[in-house]
Write an enzyme that holds these catalytic residues in place. Sequence first.
Site, mmCIF file in Angstrom:
data_model
loop_
_atom_site.group_PDB
_atom_site.id
_atom_site.type_symbol
_atom_site.label_atom_id
_atom_site.label_comp_id
_atom_site.label_asym_id
_atom_site.label_seq_id
_atom_site.Cartn_x
_atom_site.Cartn_y
_atom_site.Cartn_z
ATOM 1 N N LYS A 54 36.025 34.277 30.948
ATOM 2 C CA LYS A 54 36.803 35.508 31.157
ATOM 3 C C LYS A 54 37.795 35.697 30.011
ATOM 4 O O LYS A 54 37.932 36.792 29.458
ATOM 5 C CB LYS A 54 37.552 35.444 32.497
ATOM 6 C CG LYS A 54 36.656 35.740 33.690
ATOM 7 C CD LYS A 54 37.313 35.418 35.014
ATOM 8 C CE LYS A 54 36.288 35.592 36.137
ATOM 9 N NZ LYS A 54 36.729 35.072 37.436
ATOM 10 N N GLN A 98 42.009 32.806 40.295
ATOM 11 C CA GLN A 98 40.653 32.276 40.450
ATOM 12 C C GLN A 98 40.513 31.549 41.791
ATOM 13 O O GLN A 98 41.298 30.652 42.097
ATOM 14 C CB GLN A 98 40.334 31.324 39.285
ATOM 15 C CG GLN A 98 38.925 30.798 39.266
ATOM 16 C CD GLN A 98 37.883 31.884 38.993
ATOM 17 O OE1 GLN A 98 38.063 32.733 38.132
ATOM 18 N NE2 GLN A 98 36.799 31.865 39.752
ATOM 19 N N ASP A 121 40.683 42.469 40.698
ATOM 20 C CA ASP A 121 39.608 41.853 41.479
ATOM 21 C C ASP A 121 39.286 42.682 42.729
ATOM 22 O O ASP A 121 38.250 42.478 43.357
ATOM 23 C CB ASP A 121 40.030 40.439 41.927
ATOM 24 C CG ASP A 121 39.197 39.356 41.280
ATOM 25 O OD1 ASP A 121 38.149 39.685 40.694
ATOM 26 O OD2 ASP A 121 39.596 38.176 41.371
#
Length: 288
Positions: A54, A98, A121
């Site tokens: 990422k 995460q 997200d």
Amino acid sequence: MSAELIDGKAFAAGLRARVAQQVPAFAAATGRAPGLAVVLVGEDPASAVYVRSKGKMTCEAGMESFEHRLSAETSQEELIALVDQLNADPAVDGILVQLPLPGHLDSEAVLLRIDPDKDVDGFHPFNAGRLATGLPGFVPCTPLGCLMLLEDRLGDLTGLDAVVIGRSNIVGKPMAALLTAKSCTVTLTHSRTRNLPHYLAHADIVVAAVGRADFVKGEWLKPGATVIDVGINRVDGALRGDVDFAGAASVAGAITPVPGGVGPMTIACLLRNTLVAAHRREGVALDE
Ligand code: NDP
């Protein structure tokens, strides 16, 4: 094999390139690049790989990457304090924590703390609610990527029968909401569904997000169906999807491979969501 391969890797590369093309205009208007902050707690090897790629792709797109690696012993208070700091930081447009977090941490409380305007997200209940009610917000990256692949292959999805297998908050439920918004007739199935093959036999679109290798069999599918395999399962050191690829490819019209299908779309959509967040926060128009 008769099915066409849906090349998510190539589509994702194109999407990342389009994002990269739009960064300079944003930078010219605001004097800064869009910024994505990624928080990793602990040493989970798969998570470390995701976070590394990422960060790398964020930089390749010309955006600013802020990586925060915290020890596995980090307390809930310390993590919340970092989220607060990122919420307040004007250089940060997107925040990604995460998952999974180490067991002693309360993921739900952490996700709730993220400013919904920086929730790239799309996991905050505020954005889940906006998706469910048809309002603009941030859509979780994996189902957003699946939708892009489906529309690229099929065009207008109106009236198509879609079966989503799996009802998680990060894939199955938002996928069903997105397909409903595109006027598909959606059946959302899960571990308590009776007679899954019955539903699949009528499905023009199948999205499998189960977490069980080779679970969906070719003989369950409607001939010509478009099959999107979200699954990432490690079997004897190799990556396998949730769909029995060989069996499904002889019946389906098109299918995503694993790897190289949905996986690369997730990060590309994350970059896209970050670009959108940056434009919204600065009040700068984004050319679609
Ligand atoms: P979850 O474990 O959260 O959800 C799995 C879902 O599958 C649940 O809703 C469960 O039902 C359902 N399920 C389990 N067994 C069956 C069964 N026998 N029949 C029908 N449904 C069943 O997983 P995720 O949604 O997080 O992930 C799914 C897969 O996608 C995993 O392989 C994961 O690694 C992968 N993934 C890939 C991503 C990518 O970037 N490509 C991103 C995210 C996930 P119930 O709710 O009843 O328990």
